[in-house]
Design an enzyme around this catalytic site. Structure first.
Site, PDB file in Angstrom:
ATOM      1  N   PHE A 246      -0.954  -9.709   2.419  1.00 52.68           N
ATOM      2  CA  PHE A 246      -0.195 -10.861   1.898  1.00 52.68           C
ATOM      3  C   PHE A 246      -1.065 -12.090   1.708  1.00 52.68           C
ATOM      4  O   PHE A 246      -0.558 -13.208   1.650  1.00 52.68           O
ATOM      5  CB  PHE A 246       1.002 -11.174   2.817  1.00 52.68           C
ATOM      6  CG  PHE A 246       1.791  -9.965   3.204  1.00 52.68           C
ATOM      7  CD1 PHE A 246       2.460  -9.225   2.237  1.00 52.68           C
ATOM      8  CD2 PHE A 246       1.847  -9.535   4.518  1.00 52.68           C
ATOM      9  CE1 PHE A 246       3.169  -8.087   2.575  1.00 52.68           C
ATOM     10  CE2 PHE A 246       2.557  -8.386   4.868  1.00 52.68           C
ATOM     11  CZ  PHE A 246       3.217  -7.668   3.890  1.00 52.68           C
ATOM     12  N   GLY A 474      -0.719  -1.324   0.634  1.00 46.19           N
ATOM     13  CA  GLY A 474       0.668  -0.918   0.830  1.00 46.19           C
ATOM     14  C   GLY A 474       1.423  -1.151  -0.465  1.00 46.19           C
ATOM     15  O   GLY A 474       2.598  -0.822  -0.605  1.00 46.19           O
ATOM     16  N   THR A 475       0.698  -1.705  -1.438  1.00 47.32           N
ATOM     17  CA  THR A 475       1.277  -2.063  -2.727  1.00 47.32           C
ATOM     18  C   THR A 475       1.567  -0.859  -3.604  1.00 47.32           C
ATOM     19  O   THR A 475       2.400  -0.943  -4.501  1.00 47.32           O
ATOM     20  CB  THR A 475       0.280  -2.953  -3.476  1.00 47.32           C
ATOM     21  OG1 THR A 475      -1.022  -2.357  -3.358  1.00 47.32           O
ATOM     22  CG2 THR A 475       0.227  -4.353  -2.891  1.00 47.32           C
ATOM     23  N   ALA A 518      -3.564  -4.854 -13.421  1.00 47.53           N
ATOM     24  CA  ALA A 518      -4.010  -5.358 -14.721  1.00 47.53           C
ATOM     25  C   ALA A 518      -5.529  -5.367 -14.853  1.00 47.53           C
ATOM     26  O   ALA A 518      -6.062  -5.349 -15.958  1.00 47.53           O
ATOM     27  CB  ALA A 518      -3.469  -6.769 -14.950  1.00 47.53           C
ATOM     28  N   THR A 638       6.936   2.387  -6.440  1.00 45.77           N
ATOM     29  CA  THR A 638       6.169   1.399  -5.682  1.00 45.77           C
ATOM     30  C   THR A 638       6.387  -0.002  -6.257  1.00 45.77           C
ATOM     31  O   THR A 638       6.355  -0.982  -5.512  1.00 45.77           O
ATOM     32  CB  THR A 638       4.670   1.766  -5.633  1.00 45.77           C
ATOM     33  OG1 THR A 638       4.179   1.874  -6.961  1.00 45.77           O
ATOM     34  CG2 THR A 638       4.442   3.054  -4.869  1.00 45.77           C
ATOM     35  N   GLN A 642       7.692  -3.222  -4.206  1.00 46.63           N
ATOM     36  CA  GLN A 642       7.024  -4.526  -4.158  1.00 46.63           C
ATOM     37  C   GLN A 642       8.029  -5.656  -4.329  1.00 46.63           C
ATOM     38  O   GLN A 642       7.959  -6.676  -3.652  1.00 46.63           O
ATOM     39  CB  GLN A 642       5.946  -4.618  -5.247  1.00 46.63           C
ATOM     40  CG  GLN A 642       4.683  -3.882  -4.888  1.00 46.63           C
ATOM     41  CD  GLN A 642       4.039  -4.457  -3.641  1.00 46.63           C
ATOM     42  OE1 GLN A 642       3.529  -5.562  -3.635  1.00 46.63           O
ATOM     43  NE2 GLN A 642       4.095  -3.711  -2.560  1.00 46.63           N
ATOM     44  N   GLY A 706       1.361  -7.053 -13.239  1.00 46.13           N
ATOM     45  CA  GLY A 706       1.236  -7.174 -11.776  1.00 46.13           C
ATOM     46  C   GLY A 706       2.527  -7.626 -11.138  1.00 46.13           C
ATOM     47  O   GLY A 706       3.317  -8.349 -11.737  1.00 46.13           O
ATOM     48  N   GLY A 708       2.856  -7.853  -7.253  1.00 47.12           N
ATOM     49  CA  GLY A 708       2.783  -8.012  -5.799  1.00 47.12           C
ATOM     50  C   GLY A 708       3.447  -9.255  -5.250  1.00 47.12           C
ATOM     51  O   GLY A 708       3.888  -9.276  -4.106  1.00 47.12           O
ATOM     52  N   GLU A 709       3.507 -10.331  -6.035  1.00 50.91           N
ATOM     53  CA  GLU A 709       3.939 -11.597  -5.465  1.00 50.91           C
ATOM     54  C   GLU A 709       5.230 -12.151  -6.033  1.00 50.91           C
ATOM     55  O   GLU A 709       5.937 -12.906  -5.370  1.00 50.91           O
ATOM     56  CB  GLU A 709       2.802 -12.614  -5.609  1.00 50.91           C
ATOM     57  CG  GLU A 709       1.640 -12.192  -4.728  1.00 50.91           C
ATOM     58  CD  GLU A 709       0.340 -12.905  -5.025  1.00 50.91           C
ATOM     59  OE1 GLU A 709       0.018 -13.845  -4.299  1.00 50.91           O
ATOM     60  OE2 GLU A 709      -0.347 -12.519  -5.981  1.00 50.91           O
TER      61      GLU A 709
END
Ligand code: MOS
Length: 751
Positions: A246, A474-475, A518, A638, A642, A706, A708-709
């Protein structure tokens, strides 16, 4: 409905799942090493001053102790690289090089012993004499020293966009028909990945192999080489699995070089595992942010001016800027006049760092809460208000977005959630003792891409390995890259062997900023093309090859086979005929001219229902719907995970998470995950995630931006807006706990 690419929406189980659930995935502390000894950090117990003396006599004599390194018996370290040099150091200077203490919990020593327990127990016996100096811990006390940082995300500390003839943001706001203004805050928050930071350092012939919990093996390699004064080529960083990060594993923190330096001096492998408590000062946090947002609008809801001023805490000795206003208000709404500004408050606290959606998560809480306040004031539906201010070009850069379907996120989200059934009037829906409310917010996160390389090896057993120095935090990166390779080679995912997390592998950027798919995905595409070409060339040139002597344009590689006329031969048979074990292809990918022609951003809409108990003030998120426009969805499972994870993180930020620091001593009272509250299963409702899957092939050939966030973005504001709708109470300070909702504890004063 949507255009798709061959890479879209594959539903594949995590390719590394079996290794993880059977305990065979090796994390940084798990690698078996012979003759290992153990390091344990000593951390300061005052926030500022000088260490006058450290008495290590008793500790030194305790069982198993091999060495105690302190400022009076230091390990020599050199200056780490700066961010511009392609690696990031989280700490301020090499520690242990002088007796100065700059924050509570600063590393002031390293004990090395035969066992972890012996090192830990000896550390407790070290007596430290401090000459304390006054410290500023509290933001209010430090505000007088706030200053604008030199740059905020490559922009100046104040950025303004004005329409012709407008002289200032306040002039524009002064002419607005309506305005709202509020100050929003979040406390310090900590990442708390399940896997603690850990480092195992092994030297052999002056070469270092280090098993380290990191998001960036190659950044760590460069920085360790600099700090230890060895050649980069003599440092190898290995990290095949990461148990969550993170952002707190995106920089080099000093326990890693200290461990490596100790191993060098002692001529033995050393492993240092941080305790949960040590992680609260040794590996970063999200800074405190206070933001004042003032919106000016016409009565129809059209924004005329947006003023967004942010102040964030920083360690006095290591600047970190949580760019809340710059990353949000400059990018979201069409307003003719926008001003964002940032100041930092230097405090005597540990360095902060990137934490999931840095800048964006706090910034969207403020902006999207303010938008809700405006919607309420104008009596306009919150979704409608956002559509009336929909931007079709980036408001600051004035560039078109490569791909934007935020309007569809709002529409699909509203429909899925049942938004039209809501009670617009606050505090009018209840279910027994529970006041029920709904709220929404926009999500955004910038799309980043960096240069990356990958290698594909076609192997005689019919499998293909792909490698790059990126990470799976873990992404789902192993799965994503396996899908990309599988699609581009036309062979099943179970015949792809991804290899990641080793600095010796092809170039990869930090696994941060939601950029890995990406960046590395296109490199894998390019490597696949290279492998196919090389196989064709070898098949034509090889005398014993079934395609010997054919022309290049007669042969193609499709679905894992070489095809020419009526012949189609699986690649492993071609390799066998050639007598070769394998053939390699390499690929590189990076951004091009499009960088200057478009703006790149991911979007989403977050909708939630919250129930607030009128007697206890307890707020519970009871329903959540999220719709994301993040380009190509390579791996459906996945990617959804996320977003779900981001929303869970956002529930934590909205309702639970806060690091409690004693304003006198800097001591952190809740340095554990019993008292630092994070959401548990019981705090998380059913979360519905819809991924729009519009490939953004302007951004990169894979079309992925992307993921993840962005999941956390907007979540705390959607929750706060729902709490307002449930109770009529506007809470502008995170986290929103029962005490925020009960003015008189125990009294039913919400309705
Ligand atoms: Mo992320 S906070 O860029 O690791």
């Amino acid at each position: 409905m949507n255009p798709t690419t061959p890479f879209s929406g594959q539903t594949v189980d995590r390719v590394d799942g079996k290794l993880k659930v059977t305990g065979r995935a090796l994390y940084a502390a798990d690698h078996p090493v012979e003759n290992l000894c153990h390091g344990y950090l000593i951390q300061s117990s005052i926030p500022r001053g000088t260490i006058a003396a450290m008495d290590v006599t008793e500790a030194q004599a305790s069982p198993g102790v091999l060495a105690i390194f302190t400022p009076f018996n230091p390990l020599k370290l050199y200056t780490p690289l700066g961010q511009g040099e392609g690696a990031i150091s989280g700490d301020f200077i090499p520690l242990l090089q002088n007796p100065e203490v700059h924050y509570f919990g600063q590393t002031i020593g390293l004990v090395v012993a035969e066992s972890f327990e012996q090192a830990r127990d000896a550390a407790a016996l070290v007596k430290v004499n401090y000459q304390a100096q006054p410290a500023v811990i509290d933001v209010d006390a430090g505000l007088g020293q706030a200053y604008p940082p030199k740059s905020v995300n490559d922009l100046s500390a104040t950025v303004s966009v004005f329409a012709d003839g407008v002289s200032s943001i306040d002039a524009a706001l002064g002419e607005a028909e309506v305005s709202v203004s509020g100050t929003y805050s979040n406390p310090i928050e900590h990442h708390n990945p399940m896997e603690p930071h850990a480092t195992t350092a092994v030297w052999s012939e002056n070469r270092l192999t280090i098993y380290d919990a990191t998001q960036w093996v190659q950044g760590q390699q460069r920085n360790l080489a600099a700090v230890l004064d060895v050649d980069e080529a003599d440092v190898r960083v290995i990290c095949p699995f990461v148990g969550g990060a993170f952002g707190c594993k995106g920089s080099m923190w000093m326990h890693s070089p200290l461990t490596a330096a100790a191993a060098r001096v002692l001529n033995r492998p050393v492993k240092t595992v941080l305790t949960r408590g040590q992680m609260f000062t040794a590996v970063g946090h999200r800074p405190i942010v206070r933001q004042t947002v003032t919106l000016g609008a016409n009565r129809d809801g059209t924004l005329t001016a947006v003023k967004h001023e942010a102040v964030s805490s920083t360690s006095r000795v290591k600047l970190f800027v949580e760019s809340a206003a710059h990353r949000t208000s400059l990018a979201l709404y069409k307003a003719p006049n926008i001003l964002v500004s940032h100041r930092v408050v230097p405090l005597d606290i540990a360095p902060g760092t990137f934490m999931r959606a840095p800048g964006v998560a706090p910034g969207m809480f403020a902006l999207e809460s303010a938008m809700d306040e405006l919607a309420v004031k104008l009596g306009i539906d919150p979704v409608e208000l956002r559509l009336r201010n929909y931007a079709t070009v980036d408001p600051n850069k004035k560039l078109p977005w490569s791909s934007k379907h935020l309007d569809e996120c709002y529409r699909v989200g509203a429909e899925r959630f049942g938004w039209s059934d809501r009670h617009a009037e606050p505090a009018t829906a209840r279910d027994g003792d529970w006041l029920v409310g709904t709220g929404m917010a926009t999500a955004l996160y910038p799309a980043h891409r960096s240069k990356a390389e990958a290698k594909i090896r076609l192997q005689a057993d019919g499998t293909a390995s792909i490698s790059s120095a990126t990470h799976d935090l873990g992404t789902g990166m192993y799965t994503v890259l396996a899908i990309v390779a599988s699609q581009s080679l036309g062979i099943p995912v179970d015949r792809i062997r991804p290899v990641l997390g080793d600095s010796a592998l092809p170039l990869s950027p930090v696994a941060g900023g939601s950029q890995s798919t990406a960046s590395v995905g296109p490199a894998v595409l390019s490597a696949a093309e290279s492998a196919k070409k090389k196989l064709i060339a070898a098949a034509i040139a090889g005398q014993r090859s079934p395609l010997s002597g054919m022309k290049g344009d007669q042969v193609s590689f499709e679905n894992g086979e070489l095809r020419a006329g009526s012949k189609s031969i699986p690649f492993e048979q071609v390799l066998a005929a050639l007598g070769r074990a394998s053939i390699d292809g390499s690929g590189t990918a990076s951004a091009g001219e499009e960088e200057h022609q478009y703006a790149f951003l991911s979007f989403g809409a977050q909708f939630c229902e919250v129930r607030v108990n009128e007697w206890t003030g307890e707020a519970r998120v009871s329903r959540f719907t999220s719709v994301m426009d993040i380009g190509t969805v390579v791996s459906s499972k996945t990617a959804r995970s996320q977003v779900i994870g981001g929303i869970v993180f956002g529930i934590g930020m909205g309702l639970l998470e806060a690091t409690q620091m004693d304003p006198r001593s800097g001591w952190i009272a809740n340095r554990n995950i019993a008292e630092y509250l994070v959401p548990t299963n019981a705090d998380v409702p059913k979360i519905e995630v819809e991924l729009l899957n519009f490939p953004d092939t302007v951004f990169n050939p894979l079309g992925a931006r992307g993921i993840g966030e962005i999941g956390i973005a907007g979540v705390p504001s959607a929750i706060a807006n729902a709490i307002f709708n449930a109770t009529g109470k506007r809470v502008r300070d995170l986290p929103i706990r029962p005490e925020s909702l009960l003015t008189e504890p125990g009294h039913p004063n919400l309705a």
